[in-house]
Write a protein that holds these residues in place. Sequence first.
Motif, PDB file in Angstrom:
ATOM      1  N   ASN A 237       0.697  -1.211  -0.127  1.00  0.00           N
ATOM      2  CA  ASN A 237      -0.056  -0.145   0.051  1.00  0.00           C
ATOM      3  C   ASN A 237       0.887   1.102  -0.014  1.00  0.00           C
ATOM      4  O   ASN A 237       1.835   1.375  -0.898  1.00  0.00           O
ATOM      5  N   PRO A 345      -9.867   1.292  -4.299  1.00  0.00           N
ATOM      6  CA  PRO A 345      -8.825   0.105  -4.283  1.00  0.00           C
ATOM      7  C   PRO A 345      -8.948  -0.616  -5.462  1.00  0.00           C
ATOM      8  O   PRO A 345      -9.899  -0.706  -6.334  1.00  0.00           O
ATOM      9  N   ALA A 358      -3.810  -2.357  -3.452  1.00  0.00           N
ATOM     10  CA  ALA A 358      -3.719  -1.136  -2.493  1.00  0.00           C
ATOM     11  C   ALA A 358      -4.640  -0.008  -3.280  1.00  0.00           C
ATOM     12  O   ALA A 358      -5.606  -0.240  -4.003  1.00  0.00           O
TER      13      ALA A 358
END
Length: 423
Positions: A237, A345, A358
């Motif tokens: 992320n 996402p 991510a």
Amino acid sequence: MSLQPCDSLWRASAPAAPTLTALEQDLEVDVAIVGGGFTGLSAALHLAKFGVSVALVEAAEVGFGGSGRNVGLANAGLWLEPNDLDRQLGPEAGRALYDALAVAPDYVFGLIEEYNIECEATRNGTLHCGVGKAGLTQLKRRCEQMQQRGAPVELLNTADAQARIGSDKFNSALFDPRAGTIQPLGYARGLAHAAVKEGAQLFDQSPVENITPDGESWVVKTAKGSLKAERVILATNAYGEYGVKNEARKFVPIFYSQLATKPLTEEQLKVVLPNKEGCWDTCTVMSSFRMDQQGRLVFGGMGGEKHYHASWASQRVKELWPVLSKVEWEFSWTGKIAYSEDHLPHCQQLQRGLFSVAGYSGRGIGPGTIMGKELAEWFTGRRDSLSAPMTTLRDIPLREVKRMFYEVGAHTYHVGQRTHVLD
Ligand SMILES: Cc1cc2nc3c(=O)[nH]c(=O)nc-3n(C[C@H](O)[C@H](O)[C@H](O)COP(=O)(O)OP(=O)(O)OC[C@H]3O[C@@H](n4cnc5c(N)ncnc54)[C@H](O)[C@@H]3O)c2cc1C
């Protein structure tokens, strides 16, 4: 990037993680995971539960990234309004993602119960707190869209909102009884215990230096060991800025800082969030506030530490709750949020067998847990696809300029902010 863990309230109060060691051997597994936050840990837990051999390597310690630093609002859905999801993904895919994340708090609190995770889980709902005319309009719109999709949310009037928040600076609040608060690092560490219990192999202090193809497999290399696997999940992320492929360049990193008071007095606790709902407001530069189980107020706002002055927070807290006129801050810390350009996402298959998930854009407790679970289900043939879009993301042009734009914007806003007048 420094691998020094931050000095947060969560780190001072979370139960210990399982005892892990650095990867110092060459292992072969079905799935290798890079990153020990909610996404990676949930994937490890579920894969192990489904009987898949899985190993996870974390550069620093479990919950080192956003998962150990966040506000702890375990909400349903995403930041985006439901209609925006439909607009961006189309009604079918938008609804599928909405539905998958509507039940995210059920799933998170269910895991907490199933694995006895000690994380101050408090399922009292959350309040999205309305400021000014624009805030009320936004909340009405959100409420309508969520109710159309069957969500049990309720728009509180001024009197009810002010009583629940304990402040007369808000004109409304959108109450979501599905949601609640958690001690986020406690949850991350609890997921790690659960993953180990299910048979996953976890390693910390093991930054991945590179990932190279080897026939049908990948070799994930750390300083002293390696994982060979046909499938690799990059779950780094906003913190994936070093080692491996530079996934972080596909997102704008937004800093968000929090301060925690010393435990409030009995008198103050009767006024400030008496029901202990987790809250955030509708201001352009958002603030969040919640209690921990020791009665500390945790107050957060956009911007890095440099620009997030305790003096601004002290003033703001005093405006919101005059009973906190002499607030004493005990902890202060900052985390990095990965904002995708569309605030969704994304799962990407970078190359065959190499996946990256991510871009939760500030809402990753439910989504990270669900995406980890869905990856495990997908890899084991339990589902055909993920709820999040499968996309190919490009590096964001002018990423640093965009980051500075948010940072300077938050700073200017905080400096200029005075008491909001209800209109
Ligand atoms: C301050 C803040 C407040 C937030 N508030 C909320 C909230 O209230 N509610 C909510 O739902 N969401 C919130 N979020 C978002 C949420 O915390 C994140 O979306 C979520 O934690 C992302 O989890 P993750 O597992 O994908 O990534 P992370 O938790 O960031 O984990 C990534 C991990 O990868 C590791 N890593 C990176 N590179 C390597 C490498 N080369 N080798 C090995 N490991 C590596 C890092 O050390 C890190 O531990 C907030 C985020 C922040 C920062």
